[in-house]
Design an enzyme around this catalytic site. Structure first.
Site, PDB file in Angstrom:
ATOM      1  N   TYR A   1       0.847  -1.201   0.000  1.00 60.29           N
ATOM      2  CA  TYR A   1       0.000   0.000   0.000  1.00 60.29           C
ATOM      3  C   TYR A   1       0.875   1.240   0.000  1.00 60.29           C
ATOM      4  CZ  TYR A   1       1.091   0.509   4.993  1.00 60.29           C
ATOM      5  OH  TYR A   1       1.748   0.657   6.184  1.00 60.29           O
ATOM      6  N   CYS A   2       0.266   2.368  -0.395  1.00 55.26           N
ATOM      7  CA  CYS A   2       0.933   3.675  -0.311  1.00 55.26           C
ATOM      8  C   CYS A   2      -0.141   4.726  -0.041  1.00 55.26           C
ATOM      9  CB  CYS A   2       1.733   3.973  -1.581  1.00 55.26           C
ATOM     10  SG  CYS A   2       0.723   4.055  -3.068  1.00 55.26           S
ATOM     11  N   THR A   3       0.165   5.995  -0.232  1.00 55.32           N
ATOM     12  CA  THR A   3      -0.779   7.066   0.132  1.00 55.32           C
ATOM     13  C   THR A   3      -2.067   7.050  -0.683  1.00 55.32           C
ATOM     14  OG1 THR A   3       1.179   8.405   0.545  1.00 55.32           O
ATOM     15  CG2 THR A   3      -0.946   9.550   0.561  1.00 55.32           C
TER      16      THR A   3
END
Ligand SMILES: [Zn+2]
Ligand SMILES: [Zn+2]
Length: 343
Positions: A198-200
């Site tokens: 995941y990321c922002t």
């Protein structure tokens, strides 16, 4: 015809205050083949400038990456305009949960080589062979699976103030570094584990998932829309929130609170705190975590040295900066020997 921003941040701030109208902080991205990024760039600038849209937008041959502040009353026009551009029709918009009318104070649309500085040579792997996109509910299920390895694809200063429970958070300054570290750490498990990332807002995982598949990982998943979209789904669908702390964001707000947990510490006194600031000494501008007491005692500076410079008359400060290259520490982002409690 106006093609570039002409107002200063201060002038814009005043206009926003006087208008007294709500603005929405929005982000979106799309990988697509863009023949002439300069033409798209000018078209977006002219249209959005008229709508009083502000923000930071990167356009490249590979697509678009946009972080924006849009007047709430113009949102319909803005959306219609996006839908009129074929590759942006129905693009997913990430809308911030905590609103801030001053999240952006300028409109900057830039043509870049890439929409994310990922340090990858795209010609060496198939960027369209991505991981499986999952929503919040499926993601929650996946990360409870003992065969899952959960990886945070962001940098150290982002995961420091907030991340998913049990996630691996590489201690890296760049995306490129984290790709290598994770590949090395998980080399034994390319086939038997599920790699969930995941990321922002999802954009970094678009490339990372394709890269790992190219490197031989068999089961690759990515959180659709990143932490921003996850939070929205958790709220709308009444799901369990497994994200702790704050989501670091790249606008004036710095972070968006997702859970009440404070998982980081003031870099100066060590007490629990998750407020990022930039050192008030313009020549330093170091991004670090500082509690209210330390901010008061240090005049919002990272060190006594900076505090002394900050206390000088502006003209004297400018004279000292001359020829030294302004903001020379900005890219250290919390890594400075003056910060006692930085991990
Ligand atoms: Zn402190
Ligand atoms: Zn400083």
């Amino acid at each position: 015809m106006q093609l570039y921003n002409t107002l200063s941040a201060k002038e814009r701030e005043k206009l926003i205050e006087e208008a007294g109208k709500d603005r929405l902080t929005i982000s979106f991205y799309k990988y697509a083949h863009i023949g002439n990024p300069h033409i798209l760039r000018n078209h977006l600038f002219i249209t959005w400038n008229e709508m009083e849209v502000l923000g930071r937008i990167y356009v490249a041959h590979e697509g678009i990456n946009a972080q924006l502040s849009v007047p709430a009353e113009k949102f319909g026009n803005f959306k219609n305009h996006l839908d009129s551009i074929s590759f942006l029709e129905n693009v997913r918009l990430n809308i911030a949960i905590e609103q801030d009318n001053k999240s952006f104070l300028k409109l900057k649309v830039k043509v870049r080589k890439k929409i994310v500085a990922d340090g990858l040579n795209d010609a060496t792997f198939d960027v369209t062979n991505k991981g499986i996109h999952v929503g919040a509910e499926e993601f929650n299920r996946l990360i409870e699976d003992p065969d899952t390895v959960l990886v945070d694809m962001r940098n150290h200063y982002e995961s420091e103030i907030g991340h998913f429970k049990n996630a691996i958070t590489p201690d890296v300054d760049t995306f490129r570094d984290s790709l290598d570290i994770i590949e090395k750490d998980l080399a034994e498990h390319k086939e038997d584990k599920k790699l969930v990332m995941y990321c922002t807002g999802g954009i970094r995982c678009e490339k990372a998932s394709a890269y790992y598949k190219h490197k031989g990982f068999k089961n690759v998943y990515q959180l659709e829309g990143g932490i921003i979209e996850y939070t929205r789904q958790v709220r709308d669908q009444n799901l369990e929130n497994k994200f702790l702390g704050k989501n670091f964001v790249f606008d004036h707000r710095r972070g968006e609170r997702i859970s009440e947990d404070v998982i980081s510490h003031c870099h100066q006194c060590g007490k629990p705190c998750d407020t990022h600031v930039n050192c008030a000494n313009e020549a330093c501008h170091l991004l670090f975590i500082q509690c209210e007491e330390c901010a008061e005692a240090m005049d919002q500076c990272c060190s006594v040295e900076c505090q002394e410079i900050h206390a000088l008359p502006i003209e004297e400060q400018k004279r000292l900066r001359k020829g030294k290259g302004a903001s020379n520490k900005i890219f250290k982002k919390g890594r400075s020997p003056v910060l006692k409690y930085k991990r």
